[in-house]
Scaffold this active site. Sequence first.
Site, mmCIF file in Angstrom:
data_model
loop_
_atom_site.group_PDB
_atom_site.id
_atom_site.type_symbol
_atom_site.label_atom_id
_atom_site.label_comp_id
_atom_site.label_asym_id
_atom_site.label_seq_id
_atom_site.Cartn_x
_atom_site.Cartn_y
_atom_site.Cartn_z
ATOM 1 N N GLU A 199 0.715 -1.322 -0.125
ATOM 2 C CA GLU A 199 0.085 -0.024 0.061
ATOM 3 C C GLU A 199 0.645 1.336 -0.214
ATOM 4 O O GLU A 199 0.591 2.085 -0.832
ATOM 5 C CB GLU A 199 -1.028 0.135 1.226
ATOM 6 C CG GLU A 199 -1.691 1.268 1.537
ATOM 7 C CD GLU A 199 -2.691 1.621 0.202
ATOM 8 O OE1 GLU A 199 -3.083 2.824 0.484
ATOM 9 O OE2 GLU A 199 -3.105 0.726 -0.486
ATOM 10 N N HIS A 252 -18.663 -10.250 -17.171
ATOM 11 C CA HIS A 252 -17.323 -10.005 -17.733
ATOM 12 C C HIS A 252 -17.226 -10.687 -18.637
ATOM 13 O O HIS A 252 -16.341 -10.178 -19.730
ATOM 14 C CB HIS A 252 -16.365 -9.887 -16.483
ATOM 15 C CG HIS A 252 -15.034 -9.542 -16.979
ATOM 16 N ND1 HIS A 252 -14.909 -8.299 -17.513
ATOM 17 C CD2 HIS A 252 -13.906 -10.103 -17.030
ATOM 18 C CE1 HIS A 252 -13.763 -8.102 -17.754
ATOM 19 N NE2 HIS A 252 -13.136 -9.345 -17.563
#
EC number: 1.17.99.9
Length: 311
Positions: A58, A213
Amino acid sequence: MQRFIKWLAVITSLDLLIVLLGGALVTKTGSGQGCGKSWPLCNGEFVPSNLSMETIIELSHRLTSGSAGILVTLLCILSWKYYKHVRETKTLAILSFVFLVAQALMGAAAVVWGQMPAVLAIHFGISLISFASVILLTCLIFEIDQKFDARSLIMDKKMKFHIYGVTIYSYIVVYTGALVRHERASLACPDFPLCSKNRPMPTQLHEWVQMGHRVAAMLIFAWILYAMILAIRHYKQQPVVYWGWIISFILVTLQAIVGILVVFTNASLSMALLHSLFISCLFAVLCYLVMLGTRSKVNAKEAASISKQTK
């Protein structure tokens, strides 16, 4: 100065690509809360004392996003100053900066307040627009247009329809793919092309997201294949359109192969990142074709004007 701007454009493009892949990595590894709910600090500290793998991922994504912000801002200022004679420069510079800021703010909001998966899926798409804008800006800086004689290009309405249509539709496909990631639906359907050998049709939300998708991806594959055939038949004398569609088809094929491998490799990290890489490159190529399509109308008017004058 122009040599410096070229180097800056290349570095900025690479940095933004790393930001895109870094965002996919954060989502894939579940590292979105690696720095807690602190932003711009990490766990309330400038330099976090406890470095878990999630924190490193992160924090690295935040650092690359920050450096991308600086590089994009500098590139926009310099390109605006030194390449303002090129028609698309100002528009691309604005798009690059605005969408980069938007994705940064959205990322920060997701950390501090949290967001629904349907909203988080937009994050990747916003980053993708900034990336494509910088890539196009880089093409202008390197004068790719002159090498392909793109400034005199004229396309018919049918080809422009396919360019605009595929590009808009590709953004929808990107959103559905990002939604698969954020809904943790990558392995909702363990088989291909159907959801399961026992249950060919989806029965719950994650399976519907995954199959939605897949259907969207199959349609864009077929559409790009058809557009490539048109380009091969009618645009051999226009290499930028001819090769643009061939490259697009190669990329969408690689994207499809990797997408299938994501299912059969238990959503391995390498396949997931390659999936993000190929769609980023494909979207950039399609956006370049869009830019050529917008020029085509102007080129046609200029050609008609010159024709009248010669008569």
